[in-house]
Write a protein that holds these residues in place. Structure first.
Motif, short mmCIF file in Angstrom:
data_model
loop_
_atom_site.label_atom_id
_atom_site.label_comp_id
_atom_site.label_asym_id
_atom_site.label_seq_id
_atom_site.Cartn_x
_atom_site.Cartn_y
_atom_site.Cartn_z
N LYS A 99 20.88 4.61 -16.47
CA LYS A 99 20.68 5.71 -15.60
C LYS A 99 19.39 5.98 -15.35
O LYS A 99 18.90 6.19 -14.25
N LEU A 100 18.30 5.72 -16.52
CA LEU A 100 17.04 5.91 -16.47
C LEU A 100 16.65 4.89 -15.60
O LEU A 100 15.75 4.90 -14.66
N LEU A 101 17.05 3.72 -15.36
CA LEU A 101 16.44 2.33 -14.71
C LEU A 101 16.74 2.79 -13.23
O LEU A 101 15.97 2.38 -12.60
N LYS A 102 18.09 3.20 -13.04
CA LYS A 102 18.36 3.42 -11.85
C LYS A 102 17.31 4.37 -10.96
O LYS A 102 17.12 4.24 -9.92
N ARG A 103 17.13 5.52 -11.75
CA ARG A 103 16.33 6.65 -11.52
C ARG A 103 14.91 5.70 -11.40
O ARG A 103 14.09 6.07 -10.01
N GLY A 104 14.34 5.03 -11.87
CA GLY A 104 13.19 4.40 -11.80
C GLY A 104 13.22 3.62 -10.71
O GLY A 104 12.06 3.36 -10.03
N GLN A 105 14.04 2.91 -10.34
CA GLN A 105 14.32 1.91 -9.13
C GLN A 105 14.04 2.78 -8.03
O GLN A 105 13.69 2.45 -7.07
N GLU A 106 14.82 4.01 -7.89
CA GLU A 106 14.99 4.74 -6.68
C GLU A 106 13.62 5.18 -6.52
O GLU A 106 12.98 5.23 -5.33
N ARG A 107 12.84 5.75 -7.45
CA ARG A 107 11.56 6.46 -7.39
C ARG A 107 10.50 5.12 -6.96
O ARG A 107 9.44 5.26 -6.27
N PHE A 108 10.65 3.98 -7.63
CA PHE A 108 9.82 2.78 -7.39
C PHE A 108 9.95 2.46 -5.96
O PHE A 108 8.90 2.31 -5.21
N ASN A 109 10.96 2.27 -5.37
CA ASN A 109 11.11 1.83 -4.13
C ASN A 109 10.88 3.03 -2.96
O ASN A 109 9.97 2.52 -1.87
N ILE A 110 10.57 4.01 -3.44
CA ILE A 110 9.98 5.04 -2.45
C ILE A 110 8.56 5.11 -2.48
O ILE A 110 7.90 5.07 -1.51
N TYR A 111 7.90 5.39 -3.73
CA TYR A 111 6.58 5.58 -3.91
C TYR A 111 5.79 4.18 -4.23
O TYR A 111 4.60 4.00 -3.81
N CYS A 112 6.39 3.20 -4.89
CA CYS A 112 5.59 1.92 -5.22
C CYS A 112 5.67 0.93 -4.62
O CYS A 112 4.75 0.00 -4.00
N ALA A 113 7.02 0.64 -3.98
CA ALA A 113 7.27 -0.90 -3.03
C ALA A 113 6.63 -0.86 -1.89
O ALA A 113 6.30 -2.08 -1.72
N PRO A 114 6.05 0.18 -1.15
CA PRO A 114 5.37 -0.18 0.31
C PRO A 114 4.05 -0.78 -0.29
O PRO A 114 3.50 -1.43 0.58
N CYS A 115 3.71 -0.69 -1.30
CA CYS A 115 2.12 -1.51 -1.62
C CYS A 115 2.71 -2.62 -2.63
O CYS A 115 2.04 -4.00 -2.43
N HIS A 116 3.37 -2.36 -3.68
CA HIS A 116 3.51 -3.27 -4.67
C HIS A 116 4.44 -4.33 -4.54
O HIS A 116 4.78 -5.32 -5.31
N GLY A 117 5.50 -4.01 -3.38
CA GLY A 117 6.62 -4.88 -3.24
C GLY A 117 7.57 -4.62 -4.14
O GLY A 117 7.57 -4.15 -5.08
#
Length: 212
Positions: A99-117
């Motif tokens: 559950k924590l990893l899925k939440r992290g993936q969701e937040r990462f794709n929103i805030y981090c992925a645009p720059c970090h990929g």
């Protein structure tokens, strides 16, 4: 006689103020309409021909003071900078669950992925359009960095990256850190990192597909 003369002087002064009022308004209007560059306009002053100046290298934009909330949507340094002595260190202080990893993936794709990929190589869509590339999460330096390093970068900003403390809650920051660790493992895993039973199941599945 003196009283009449005094009133006459007052009338003359008032009339003068009224007469020159349009001139004062014109001067004030000129202050608003002073020469200035429009957004994205050309400039002959700077060597690159651009009126807008680039950010100072290795800096983070932030605001503070009583007008920060109205000018930038933030409420000053105290709202997104941790006080000294309270910066976390060490490992993720939460149980690592799916559950924590899925939440992290969701937040990462929103805030981090645009720059970090999406895989964390620093090749996000913003970078592909010209923004400087952030470091890859898969470099030796960041694989060896403590968990708190990523949390603190999200909290305080680092280099060209500004603080995300006003956007990402503390628990979600830790969830993102957990997902970053999962990305690092996925891109640098070896056969030794895979449980033997998992390898056995995959081999059996492959054999069944070949027989079918």
């Amino acid at each position: 006689m003196c009283l009449k003369r005094g009133r006459l002087v007052v009338l003359v002064v008032v009339a003068g103020v009224i007469a020159f009022s349009p001139g004062c308004e014109n001067v004030m209007q000129n202050m608003y309409d002073q020469p200035k560059y429009k957004p994205l306009s050309k400039s002959d002053f700077f060597s690159d021909g651009q009126s807008a100046r680039s950010l100072v290298p290795e800096t983070v934009i932030f605001s503070s003071g009583s007008f920060a909330g109205s000018s930038s949507g933030r409420e000053g340094k105290a709202a997104f900078y941790l006080p000294k002595g309270k910066i976390p260190s060490g490992e993720i202080p939460l149980p690592i669950t799916v559950k924590l990893l899925k939440r992290g993936q969701e937040r990462f794709n929103i805030y981090c992925a645009p720059c970090h990929g999406q895989a964390g190589h620093g090749d996000g869509m913003i970078v592909r359009r010209g923004f400087p590339s952030p470091p890859s999460y898969h470099s030796a330096r960041l694989r060896d960095a403590p968990d708190a390093h990523f949390y603190n970068v999200m909290t305080q900003g680092f280099g060209r990256m500004f603080s995300y403390a006003a956007r990402v809650e503390p628990q979600d920051r830790w969830a993102i850190v957990a997902y970053i660790r999962a990305l690092q493992l996925s891109q640098n895993a070896t056969l030794k990192d895979i449980p033997e039973e998992t390898i056995q199941r995959q081999l059996e599945k492959k054999n069944d597909n070949q027989k079918g």
